[in-house]
Structure formats: C-alpha cells, structure tokens
Design an enzyme around this catalytic site. Structure first.
Site, PDB file in Angstrom:
ATOM      1  CB  THR A  72      -0.948  -0.006   1.212  1.00  0.00           C
ATOM      2  OG1 THR A  72      -1.858  -1.105   1.081  1.00  0.00           O
ATOM      3  CG2 THR A  72      -1.751   1.278   1.291  1.00  0.00           C
ATOM      4  CB  THR A 238      14.255   3.542  12.613  1.00  0.00           C
ATOM      5  OG1 THR A 238      14.647   4.771  13.229  1.00  0.00           O
ATOM      6  CG2 THR A 238      15.252   2.456  12.979  1.00  0.00           C
ATOM      7  CB  CYS A 328      -7.757  -4.557   2.122  1.00  0.00           C
ATOM      8  SG  CYS A 328      -6.171  -5.328   1.747  1.00  0.00           S
TER       9      CYS A 328
END
Length: 375
Positions: A72, A238, A328
């Site tokens: 996505t 990160t 989804c």
C-alpha cells in the site's frame, strides 16, 4: 476442529526458515542501522545484503530497490511521484484494482484535479488493450497507467510487456501492482518496460509490515514520507531490519522452489474446480481460470439460495477460511467491487479460495464435503 486455510491471497503463514533469520535482529542484533558504531554497521550490512539479494532475484540494480512498509505504501508513493515529479496529469487505471490503487488515484483525482479514466474490461475480466491504446492516444496530458499484474480476487494476469511497450510508445509512466506475483513468478526487470512495481513479504511466506518499491533507475522522484535520510533519502524512518531480512529470505526461498510449488499449487486449484463442478450444482468460475491467471487463486460463484447467502459464515463455522473479496475490505459487507465490475448478477454468491504450498488435496476433499452440506 482442524482449521483449513484457503485464504493465502490475503496472507500466508510465516516460513520457519524465514523466522530463524529474523530472530537475531529481534534480540541481540538490535542496533540502529543509522548508527556508526559496530552494532549499527552490522544491521546496515544486513539491509544492504538483503537489497542485493532482492535485486538479483528480480534482475534489477540494488539502487532501484527501496524497502517500505508494504504494497500500500509503495503504491501510494508511485502514484504520488507520477503526479508531483513526473508530470502526469491523466491517470488510466481500472475498476478492479486493489483499493490501495483505487483510493490513491481517486484521491489524486479529487485533490489534485488529475483526470481519471478507467480502461474497459473484457467479459473475462482482462484489460481491453485496444481501449487502453485509444485512451493513451487521445490524451493531451502525460499519463500514468496503473494496472495490477495479477488481480487479487479473480487472478487474471496482465501482460506487463504489452502494456509497458504501449506506455513507452505514448511516453506514459507505468506502475504495476505486483503484490500477488512477486515471489510467485520470475521477474526480469532490466528487460521489462515498467517504471514502478511493488511487493509485500506476507504474500509469499515472509513477514507482514515490509515490502518493496522498485523505481526504475531512469526515474527521479522525491520522497513520499519525509524525515530522516534512510533508504538513500527516499523513505524516512528507522528501517524495519528484521522485516527486511525476512523479506529477502522469503523471496529467496520462494524463488528456489518456484517451479515445484507453482505446479503443485496450480494442480490443487484445478482439482478443486473439478470437484466443485462434480459435486455442487450450478457452480461457475470468475475470471480467466483456464487462460492467463494466477495459479494461487480460484474465484467461484454459487447460485444464491437461503443457505448460500450465509456461505462465508457457514464455512467459518466449519473451520474453513475463505473470502468473498479482498481481505482489506472484509470489515465492510459491501461485496466485491471486482465481481460487481465483471459480473453483477445478484443471484450469484462469489467466494475466493486461494492456495499455498502447505495445502493438500485432502483439505479440498474435506471442504467439498462440507460445501455439499451447507450450500
């Protein structure tokens, strides 16, 4: 009751060998890859080795592979870049794309006033290539073509080279959502005319929450997520080190066993269709099952009756995991937008069964037995 899992297009089980390579980066090798001391350099090396592995398997340059949180994010990044960096003012897509694409292009249409066109679909769900050519030829603006490689609900496969060459002819940008095919088919990106593709680890027995975006080296874009300088200034945040290491290992294993597993899984799919036709009156398939289609997906329609209206619920009660559409959107009982686009018959109930290497014919036989009772 033994659970039978036939929803592998939604997500797959994490492979034990993948977990084994991930675990050290969850425990002792926890350094931040942006740190200059040895613990940081160790995790930085793991990321770059994973990038090289992924690039080699996809026949891409390591500099073209960017790690993301999944398909996505990768799709959103590609659509955003095409508009804001590459001068696309007209998007050509289809009604049967994954919602990651549908909602991205609809947002661009409403917010940025980008023209949006849907290519026509043939009765079997394939893209009408003549209409795609017509849309490209008649567009005064530069186009972004965003069409998925394999549909996650009906399994139809797009000819990437045919679409890519058409885009090249009209100087269009081509993004293909390849979430269902990375890890399931061989890719040769150096010789494929595509600007962006994406992948997601959990579709081929890797971890959730990690994916890739391939950006062709001839395309220059700016970041979608702003912050730090991670991923060569392209994707701030990160890095998900254990996820990235797991993605690369899962892709390596999937590629190593691709020929063997693809034949086995496709045999399961065809066996189930044969059994359904033999034992369930009125059943039919959706999409191009016997032609260009994804070997993991079988989408079938059952005649609508009082029993079949509760089919997914009854399958669940019987320990069988299947879906009526994309996972989804499973929280909303709106039915499948893909099935509505290609076959809007209100007297049919569509169910997607999707398979993986760990499924068996015995499981299919058990599902058929249960279906005979509940349909």
């Amino acid at each position: 009751m033994k659970r039978i899992y036939f929803d592998n297009a939604a997500t797959t089980a994490l492979d034990k060998d993948v977990l084994d390579v991930m675990l050290p980066y969850l425990t002792e090798k926890f350094g931040n890859p942006s740190s200059i001391y040895s613990y940081g350099r160790e995790t930085r090396l793991a990321i770059e080795n994973a990038r090289k592995s992924v690039a080699k398997i996809l026949n891409a340059h390591p500099g073209e592979i960017f790690f993301t949180s999944g398909g996505t994010e990768s799709t959103n990044t590609a659509v955003n870049a095409a508009i804001h960096n590459l001068g696309c003012r007209h998007i050509i897509s289809s009604e049967i794309e994954h919602h990651a694409t549908l909602h991205s292009v609809e947002h661009a249409h409403s917010k940025d006033k980008i023209r949006l066109s849907n290519v026509r679909l043939l009765p079997d769900g394939h893209v009408d290539m003549a209409h795609l050519r017509e849309l490209l030829a008649n567009s005064p603006e530069r186009c972004l073509v965003s069409l998925m490689h394999a549909n996650n609900e009906i399994g139809n496969l797009l000819d990437l080279h045919a679409v890519g060459n058409l885009c090249k002819e009209f100087d269009a940008i081509f993004h293909s959502d390849t979430v269902q095919t990375v890890g399931h088919y061989a890719f040769d990106l150096r010789n494929t005319p595509v600007h962006f593709i994406n992948g997601s680890g959990h579709k081929f027995h890797g971890p959730k929450g990690v994916g890739i975006l391939y950006i062709n080296e001839n395309v220059k874009i700016t970041p979608f997520i702003h912050g730090g300088a991670q991923e060569r200034n392209m994707r701030a945040g990160t890095e998900n080190v254990y996820g990235i290491v797991g993605f690369a290992k899962a892709l390596e294993l999937a590629t190593e066993h691709m020929e063997e597993h693809s034949k086995y899984i496709n045999d399961l799919r065809m066996y189930m269709m044969d059994q359904l036709k033999q034992h369930i009156p009125g059943v039919s398939h959706n999409g191009d099952l016997y032609g260009r289609s994804l070997y993991t997906v079988l989408n079938v329609s059952f005649p609508k009756t009082e029993k079949s209206e509760m089919l997914l619920f009854n399958l669940d009660i019987n320990g069988i995991c299947a879906s009526g559409g994309s996972a989804c959107t499973s929280g909303a009982d709106a039915g499948s937008h893909v099935i509505r686009a290609i076959n809007s018959d209100p007297n049919r109930i569509a169910v997607r069964f999707s398979f993986a290497k760990d499924n068996t014919k015995e499981e299919i036989d058990e599902v058929i037995t249960r279906l005979k009772e509940i349909v």
